[in-house]
Design an enzyme around this catalytic site. Structure first.
Site, mmCIF file in Angstrom:
data_model
loop_
_atom_site.group_PDB
_atom_site.id
_atom_site.type_symbol
_atom_site.label_atom_id
_atom_site.label_comp_id
_atom_site.label_asym_id
_atom_site.label_seq_id
_atom_site.Cartn_x
_atom_site.Cartn_y
_atom_site.Cartn_z
ATOM 1 N N CYS A 67 40.191 52.530 81.514
ATOM 2 C CA CYS A 67 38.802 52.819 81.156
ATOM 3 C C CYS A 67 38.662 53.805 80.004
ATOM 4 C CB CYS A 67 38.026 53.300 82.378
ATOM 5 S SG CYS A 67 38.488 54.927 83.013
ATOM 6 N N ASP A 99 29.552 50.099 78.327
ATOM 7 C CA ASP A 99 30.848 50.202 79.004
ATOM 8 C C ASP A 99 31.692 48.971 78.686
ATOM 9 O OD1 ASP A 99 33.000 50.609 80.630
ATOM 10 O OD2 ASP A 99 31.841 50.954 82.462
ATOM 11 N N HIS A 144 35.511 57.466 86.023
ATOM 12 C CA HIS A 144 35.338 56.288 85.182
ATOM 13 C C HIS A 144 34.748 56.756 83.858
ATOM 14 C CE1 HIS A 144 34.936 52.305 83.799
ATOM 15 N NE2 HIS A 144 33.622 52.232 83.911
#
Length: 684
Positions: free
Chosen positions: A276, A357, A334
């Protein structure tokens, strides 16, 4: 006298790029920002230009789209359309004469690589000249641009700054690691433009894609999908398996340029591998290069709600082992990005930061991407607002239902409303420290969750130890922040809340885990019975030896799920406390010999590392700097308790705030160490 004859064309790259604040960006073309004038010089010979007999018409071409812009003798540039205005004639008795023309693009022009032509027409002839190409970017300095950011300090941080910090670990033990965004590195801007060109949208309908590139909302969705490779020829392949032998361990990346160059040099095959923070950091590079203000965000205890019910269910065995039931999970952290833009598609009140994202988790509109989701919509719980607000809302707000199960039967249930989204943070503008932005996402916080987490760590109150004690309360307390190479010391604190003695069974279980999913194997456990008196509190100290949690693959964050289950033998009621924490690696110390650093002058940095282990360690040291061409790499071995001091020469080529960063990848123990030093490079 001969007629007017054009000799040469000068795009004045240096002057225009300084005025457009694109100086330093490396491209094969002139780089400009939309909504702002730029000047070109037309050198000619023969008689002076006469607007009564000649016409100058610019043709501005973007793929199949084009617009013709006649040169006006006077007037003001239009904010909504292309314009060209003759500024003045430049006389030079010894050389060719020149005309200066000011060209302006609308503030809503499409981002892309344009071709510039000039047509000279008179009654008898028509000649066309090719000027060359220019790359047009968004313009956060222009009030008419939909990415306008009012603060100069914030524009410098979120557009021009080429380094930053990524936050990882756990809320009580945050690890800050340096990242070089590298948007000024050679060829990176051209690669970012190529990324737009390779998108499925461009390939399917070039004209429509180019028209849509006027809108940063559209650009954000395209980039969010193209940074991962799941549906297209995107940049990065994700891998959370722990097996990276056919690529690069995600923890070893320290900058975006290596990733983007590798993608371009392999004919746009996915780079292996990303997780991530790598996806987010590369997207930050691309968006800043395109002129869209962007920052990297970390959400600690981030819920991955697969069924959109705003609830995460966690299951534990009666022995304290966390079980992998269901598809929902909580990631210890995250990382995504926020980009600054207007949202006219949502009506009033949603301009500003938008969550994007690129980590491939769930599909949005059939493609692995997420956002832009307005942070204000998340804050206001407007889960009907596009794009993907429900998913982001759950990431920061979901409730956690915790169940102890045996033979398929639920023995105990508790609810934790505070764990998810415990801390949301980014790099502080202009400083190498953390900024807490939790309150921008969550509107029901009586106090800073940052303070709550630190007080929890001090008091030893486990998240679930506060829930439904049923006569017994239990909590966990780490005695010090865990560091690789040391034993992990913690207390189990048990309180009998009633006036009768009890016989209890205590089960403590520690499992290793990756940040994005449930734990796997048990690395340490302890089970015993104990008696506790009426209203008595008992504190039991435990220690997990270093050898129990040794890693196999090099990591920079080693995570542990620690759980205690207390069973009342008589009533068979159970209460649970759990804590997830990271074990931090030692850090590298980077020092500069001379604090007065200037462009194109050689400097020396020294990297210091003291081996804290009782055995020799060996590995590879890499030192680089944002805005540098050199990179230093060496293999080394450091004896137990020995301090290494490695001098590294470097020559800055760009002025401004820069970062020297170092990483040391050790083989035994297999960990990754980081260090950095920021410097202010003066113009020579």
């Amino acid at each position: 006298m001969d007629g007017f004859k054009l000799q040469s064309i000068n795009l004045q790259q240096v002057q225009n790029q300084i005025r457009h604040k694109t100086d330093g960006l490396s491209s094969s073309t002139l780089v400009l920002r939309r909504g702002q004038a730029f000047t070109v010089l037309l050198s000619y010979e023969g008689r002076p230009f006469d607007p009564m007999t000649e016409k100058l018409i610019f043709r501005i071409i973007l793929g199949p789209l084009s617009v013709e812009v006649p040169v006006s003798m006077s007037g003001q540039p239009s904010p909504t359309q292309w314009s060209a205005i003759l500024e003045r004639g430049v006389s030079d008795p010894t050389g060719p004469r020149a005309l200066s023309v000011s060209l302006s693009s609308p503030a809503s022009a499409s981002v892309g690589v344009y071709t510039l032509q000039l047509r000279v027409e008179n009654r008898w002839t028509l000649r066309t000249y090719l000027f060359g190409q220019f790359t047009l970017l968004c313009n956060p300095w222009s009030q008419a641009d939909s990415v306008f950011l009012p603060s100069e300090d914030l524009r410098n941080e979120y557009v021009r700054n080429d380094f930053g910090l990524l936050f990882k670990g756990s809320p009580g033990n945050i690890a800050a690691r340096p990242w070089s965004f590298d948007q000024y590195e050679k060829g990176i801007l051209d690669i970012c433009m190529k990324l737009l060109q390779l998108s499925p949208q461009y390939q399917a309908d070039m004209g429509r894609d180019l028209q849509n590139r006027s809108n940063p909302v559209y650009i954000g969705r395209v980039i969010s999908a193209m940074v991962n490779s799941n549906d297209d020829r995107g940049v990065l392949a994700g891998n959370w398996s722990g097996e990276y032998s056919d690529g690069v361990n995600p923890s070893k990346w320290s900058g975006s340029a290596d990733i983007l160059r590798m993608w371009a040099e392999t004919q746009f095959k996915p780079v292996k591998y990303g997780q991530c923070w790598v996806f987010a950091a590369v997207m930050c590079t691309v968006m800043r290069a395109l002129g869209i203000p962007t920052r990297v965000i970390t959400n600690f205890n981030s819920a991955h709600d697969t069924n959109n019910n705003m609830v995460i269910e966690e299951y534990y065995s009666e022995m304290g082992e966390k079980l992998s039931f269901g598809k929902d999970s909580i990631w210890n952290f995250h990382v995504w990005v926020e980009s600054w833009m207007k949202r006219p598609d949502l009506g009033q009140g949603y301009d500003g930061w938008q969550v994007l994202d690129p980590t491939p988790q769930e599909r949005s509109g059939g493609t692995f991407r997420c956002g832009p989701a307005a942070v204000k919509a998340v804050y206001q719980q407007k889960v009907d607002v596009q794009y993907d607000v429900p998913f982001v809302y759950a990431e920061v707000n979901a409730d956690v239902h915790i169940m102890i199960v045996k033979d398929g039967k639920v023995l105990s249930t508790s609810v934790d409303k505070k764990r998810v989204g415990a801390l949301i943070c980014t790099k502080y503008p202009g400083a190498m420290r953390m900024q807490d932005v939790t309150s921008e996402y969550k509107n029901e916080r009586g106090e800073s969750m940052m303070r709550a987490m630190s007080s929890t760590a001090r008091s030893g109150e486990g998240a679930t130890g506060r829930m439904a004690p049923k006569g017994v309360a239990v909590s966990l307390q780490l005695l010090k922040a865990p560091v690789v190479g040391e034993n992990i010391s913690f207390n189990v604190i048990i309180t009998n809340t009633v006036a009768v003695p009890k016989l209890l069974r205590k089960h403590v279980n520690a499992q290793n885990k990756e940040y994005n999913r449930n734990p796997t194997r048990t690395l340490w456990e302890a089970h015993d019975d104990l008696k506790i008196g009426p209203n008595e509190t008992v504190t039991i100290k435990h220690e997990i030896p270093f050898n129990n949690y040794m890693m196999e693959e090099a990591e920079e964050d080693y995570l542990v799920n620690l759980t205690v289950v207390i069973e009342d033998v008589k009533s068979q009621e159970r209460v649970l406390a759990t804590e997830e924490f990271n074990i931090r690696s030692p850090t590298l110390n980077v020092q500069i010999q001379n604090e007065n650093v200037s462009v194109n002058t050689q400097q020396v940095a020294t990297v210091n590392f003291t081996n804290p282990f009782s055995v020799p360690v060996s590995g590879e040291l890499t030192v680089a700097c944002s805005g540098l061409q050199e990179r230093f790499q060496t293999r080394l071995t450091v004896q137990p308790r020995e301090t290494m001091k490695i001098p590294v020469s470097f020559t800055p080529r760009l002025a401004g705030a820069k970062m020297i960063y170092a990483s040391l990848v050790l083989r035994n123990p297999p960990i990754i160490l980081h260090g950095f030093k920021t410097i202010n490079v003066q113009a020579s």
